[in-house]
Write a protein that holds these residues in place. Structure first.
Motif, PDB file in Angstrom:
ATOM      1  N   ASN A 125       0.890  -1.065   0.011  1.00  0.00           N
ATOM      2  CA  ASN A 125      -0.142   0.115   0.180  1.00  0.00           C
ATOM      3  C   ASN A 125       0.802   1.216   0.185  1.00  0.00           C
ATOM      4  O   ASN A 125       1.962   1.181   0.809  1.00  0.00           O
ATOM      5  CB  ASN A 125      -1.008  -0.078   1.178  1.00  0.00           C
ATOM      6  CG  ASN A 125      -2.002   1.111   1.131  1.00  0.00           C
ATOM      7  OD1 ASN A 125      -1.607   2.312   1.502  1.00  0.00           O
ATOM      8  ND2 ASN A 125      -3.108   0.836   1.023  1.00  0.00           N
ATOM      9  N   ASP A 126       0.375   2.407  -0.691  1.00  0.00           N
ATOM     10  CA  ASP A 126       1.315   3.636  -0.941  1.00  0.00           C
ATOM     11  C   ASP A 126       1.598   4.133   0.452  1.00  0.00           C
ATOM     12  O   ASP A 126       2.697   4.559   0.758  1.00  0.00           O
ATOM     13  CB  ASP A 126       0.627   4.414  -1.643  1.00  0.00           C
ATOM     14  CG  ASP A 126       0.479   4.122  -3.075  1.00  0.00           C
ATOM     15  OD1 ASP A 126       1.347   3.428  -3.548  1.00  0.00           O
ATOM     16  OD2 ASP A 126      -0.511   4.699  -3.992  1.00  0.00           O
ATOM     17  N   THR A 127       0.540   4.106   1.488  1.00  0.00           N
ATOM     18  CA  THR A 127       0.608   4.686   2.893  1.00  0.00           C
ATOM     19  C   THR A 127       1.659   4.039   3.701  1.00  0.00           C
ATOM     20  O   THR A 127       2.478   4.536   4.305  1.00  0.00           O
ATOM     21  CB  THR A 127      -0.628   4.567   3.484  1.00  0.00           C
ATOM     22  OG1 THR A 127      -1.114   3.232   3.524  1.00  0.00           O
ATOM     23  CG2 THR A 127      -1.643   5.597   3.056  1.00  0.00           C
ATOM     24  N   GLN A 128       1.985   2.691   3.352  1.00  0.00           N
ATOM     25  CA  GLN A 128       3.129   1.931   4.047  1.00  0.00           C
ATOM     26  C   GLN A 128       4.378   2.453   3.730  1.00  0.00           C
ATOM     27  O   GLN A 128       5.629   2.263   4.521  1.00  0.00           O
ATOM     28  CB  GLN A 128       3.180   0.539   3.793  1.00  0.00           C
ATOM     29  CG  GLN A 128       1.804  -0.103   4.453  1.00  0.00           C
ATOM     30  CD  GLN A 128       1.710  -1.439   4.196  1.00  0.00           C
ATOM     31  OE1 GLN A 128       0.922  -2.111   3.366  1.00  0.00           O
ATOM     32  NE2 GLN A 128       2.373  -2.461   4.823  1.00  0.00           N
ATOM     33  N   ALA A 129       4.559   3.117   2.558  1.00  0.00           N
ATOM     34  CA  ALA A 129       6.046   3.712   1.707  1.00  0.00           C
ATOM     35  C   ALA A 129       6.226   5.043   2.403  1.00  0.00           C
ATOM     36  O   ALA A 129       7.530   5.462   2.379  1.00  0.00           O
ATOM     37  CB  ALA A 129       6.085   3.725   0.395  1.00  0.00           C
ATOM     38  N   LEU A 130       5.585   5.744   2.960  1.00  0.00           N
ATOM     39  CA  LEU A 130       5.498   7.062   3.363  1.00  0.00           C
ATOM     40  C   LEU A 130       6.443   7.129   4.484  1.00  0.00           C
ATOM     41  O   LEU A 130       7.395   8.251   4.361  1.00  0.00           O
ATOM     42  CB  LEU A 130       4.142   7.802   3.696  1.00  0.00           C
ATOM     43  CG  LEU A 130       4.184   9.359   3.784  1.00  0.00           C
ATOM     44  CD1 LEU A 130       4.550   9.916   2.566  1.00  0.00           C
ATOM     45  CD2 LEU A 130       2.792   9.876   4.074  1.00  0.00           C
ATOM     46  N   PRO A 131       6.381   6.527   5.575  1.00  0.00           N
ATOM     47  CA  PRO A 131       7.280   6.675   6.709  1.00  0.00           C
ATOM     48  C   PRO A 131       8.660   6.605   6.350  1.00  0.00           C
ATOM     49  O   PRO A 131       9.633   7.309   6.640  1.00  0.00           O
ATOM     50  CB  PRO A 131       6.885   5.848   7.771  1.00  0.00           C
ATOM     51  CG  PRO A 131       5.402   5.254   7.677  1.00  0.00           C
ATOM     52  CD  PRO A 131       5.229   5.663   5.958  1.00  0.00           C
ATOM     53  N   GLY A 132       8.973   5.586   5.535  1.00  0.00           N
ATOM     54  CA  GLY A 132      10.418   5.018   4.879  1.00  0.00           C
ATOM     55  C   GLY A 132      10.880   6.475   4.086  1.00  0.00           C
ATOM     56  O   GLY A 132      12.095   6.826   4.076  1.00  0.00           O
ATOM     57  N   GLN A 155       1.822  11.119  12.083  1.00  0.00           N
ATOM     58  CA  GLN A 155       3.076  10.795  12.319  1.00  0.00           C
ATOM     59  C   GLN A 155       4.423  11.675  12.003  1.00  0.00           C
ATOM     60  O   GLN A 155       5.153  11.797  12.419  1.00  0.00           O
ATOM     61  CB  GLN A 155       3.285   9.197  11.994  1.00  0.00           C
ATOM     62  CG  GLN A 155       4.712   8.600  12.267  1.00  0.00           C
ATOM     63  CD  GLN A 155       4.875   7.225  11.688  1.00  0.00           C
ATOM     64  OE1 GLN A 155       3.970   6.818  11.182  1.00  0.00           O
ATOM     65  NE2 GLN A 155       5.997   6.781  11.721  1.00  0.00           N
ATOM     66  N   ALA A 156       3.875  12.029  10.611  1.00  0.00           N
ATOM     67  CA  ALA A 156       4.831  12.755   9.716  1.00  0.00           C
ATOM     68  C   ALA A 156       4.956  14.113  10.591  1.00  0.00           C
ATOM     69  O   ALA A 156       6.050  14.693  10.643  1.00  0.00           O
ATOM     70  CB  ALA A 156       4.129  13.222   8.539  1.00  0.00           C
ATOM     71  N   ALA A 157       3.945  14.624  11.133  1.00  0.00           N
ATOM     72  CA  ALA A 157       4.018  15.957  11.859  1.00  0.00           C
ATOM     73  C   ALA A 157       4.730  15.770  13.235  1.00  0.00           C
ATOM     74  O   ALA A 157       5.431  16.711  13.484  1.00  0.00           O
ATOM     75  CB  ALA A 157       2.458  16.578  12.139  1.00  0.00           C
ATOM     76  N   ARG A 158       4.361  14.603  13.914  1.00  0.00           N
ATOM     77  CA  ARG A 158       4.936  14.336  15.187  1.00  0.00           C
ATOM     78  C   ARG A 158       6.541  14.436  15.110  1.00  0.00           C
ATOM     79  O   ARG A 158       7.522  14.709  15.888  1.00  0.00           O
ATOM     80  CB  ARG A 158       4.288  13.362  15.977  1.00  0.00           C
ATOM     81  CG  ARG A 158       5.110  13.262  17.276  1.00  0.00           C
ATOM     82  CD  ARG A 158       3.781  12.011  18.125  1.00  0.00           C
ATOM     83  NE  ARG A 158       3.328  10.978  17.151  1.00  0.00           N
ATOM     84  CZ  ARG A 158       3.942   9.901  16.783  1.00  0.00           C
ATOM     85  NH1 ARG A 158       4.938   9.529  17.286  1.00  0.00           N
ATOM     86  NH2 ARG A 158       3.216   9.259  16.043  1.00  0.00           N
ATOM     87  N   GLU A 159       6.994  13.246  14.277  1.00  0.00           N
ATOM     88  CA  GLU A 159       8.279  12.765  14.255  1.00  0.00           C
ATOM     89  C   GLU A 159       9.258  13.792  13.294  1.00  0.00           C
ATOM     90  O   GLU A 159      10.471  13.851  13.486  1.00  0.00           O
ATOM     91  CB  GLU A 159       8.208  11.465  13.817  1.00  0.00           C
ATOM     92  CG  GLU A 159       7.705  10.494  14.562  1.00  0.00           C
ATOM     93  CD  GLU A 159       7.705   8.953  14.021  1.00  0.00           C
ATOM     94  OE1 GLU A 159       8.380   8.671  13.018  1.00  0.00           O
ATOM     95  OE2 GLU A 159       7.138   8.122  14.906  1.00  0.00           O
ATOM     96  N   HIS A 160       8.527  14.298  12.392  1.00  0.00           N
ATOM     97  CA  HIS A 160       9.319  15.186  11.408  1.00  0.00           C
ATOM     98  C   HIS A 160       8.907  16.640  11.194  1.00  0.00           C
ATOM     99  O   HIS A 160       9.662  17.040  10.209  1.00  0.00           O
ATOM    100  CB  HIS A 160       9.410  14.394   9.892  1.00  0.00           C
ATOM    101  CG  HIS A 160       9.818  12.890  10.043  1.00  0.00           C
ATOM    102  ND1 HIS A 160      11.205  12.469  10.305  1.00  0.00           N
ATOM    103  CD2 HIS A 160       9.006  11.744   9.807  1.00  0.00           C
ATOM    104  CE1 HIS A 160      11.215  11.165  10.450  1.00  0.00           C
ATOM    105  NE2 HIS A 160      10.259  10.656  10.100  1.00  0.00           N
TER     106      HIS A 160
END
Length: 255
Positions: free
Chosen positions: A13-20, A49-54
């Motif tokens: 799934n595309d969303t699974q690639a976003l954190p990497g 997660q993107a806002a909190r971690e990055h």
């Protein structure tokens, strides 16, 4: 310019690639303040997660309310219920207060948000005069599912923002990315792997991205010179000759 290339199995799934993607961009000091993505990447979990971690704002169309009532635009959908996170209560449009608050439950999908379920009783729902607008169950009662407060607040805010002119103007910039995807697919044959195995396929993707970057850099004018505008197409010449205005998007024809 292309700054990151990820190769995954077709079933990923595309969303699974976003954190990497964000992790690799951070390692190289290339994290953007705002990341424009298509609807395949806008998981509520990964936006948070993107806002909190990055400290990256992921901007893309967030899926709408999936309830049957919302899809058919009839009856009471989830947004018609008032959620009180402090009291662990949900109030229905008829003023009934839920008798149960359960969860949050983890979901089977890693990209889906945990779910809180508020339950009403049969004694509340059976005598309701507008029961048919709320549930199709003959004997059961209405349950309302929603994510925890932080994710719910984010969900409401993003869904509201994506209907504003400012959001749509910012997101329109992403059309350049679609042009890059088209260049890869049709100009460089990226829909077909030349080698067997994911590691070799990834090498093909990286080399192709390097080639595209070199090609684009070679087309840039010398420093200080103005860029030349793209020559009009035959169709655009036809419009100009007949005094017909060029629309930025043909979607405007129906508006």
């Amino acid at each position: 310019m292309i700054t990151d290339v990820a190769t995954t199995a077709a079933t990923t799934n595309d969303t699974q690639a976003l954190p990497g993607i964000h992790t690799r961009l951070k390692r190289r000091g290339l994290l953007p303040a705002e990341h424009l993505v298509d609807g395949g990447y806008t998981s509520l979990v990964h936006l948070e997660q993107a806002a909190r971690e990055h400290q990256v704002t992921v901007t893309g169309p967030l899926p709408g309310n999936p309830t049957r009532q919302h899809r058919r635009n009839e009856g009471f959908d989830r947004d018609d219920f008032h959620i009180d996170f402090d009291r662990h209560q949900v109030t229905c449009p008829q003023g009934q207060v839920s008798r149960g608050w359960h969860g949050p439950y983890p979901t089977s999908s890693p990209t889906a948000a945990p779910l809180i379920v508020a339950r009403f009783t049969r004694a509340q729902c059976q005598p309701c005069p507008v029961r048919t607008q709320c549930t199709t169950s003959r004997d059961g009662a209405r349950n309302v599912g929603f994510p925890p407060r932080e994710l719910r607040d984010l969900q409401v805010r993003v869904r509201a923002e994506q209907h504003t002119p400012d959001w749509q103007a910012r997101y329109a910039v992403r059309s350049g990315v679609e042009g890059t995807v088209n260049e890869f697919a049709h100009g460089h044959g990226m829909r077909r792997c030349r080698y067997r195995g994911q590691p070799k396929a990834h090498l093909q993707h990286v080399f192709t991205a390097i080639a595209v970057n070199i090609e684009r850099l070679s087309d840039l004018p010398p420093s200080g010179e103005a860029t030349s505008s793209r020559s009009p197409t035959v169709f655009q010449d036809f419009l100009d000759q007949h005094g017909i205005p060029r629309l930025k998007s043909w979607r405007a024809v129906s508006s």
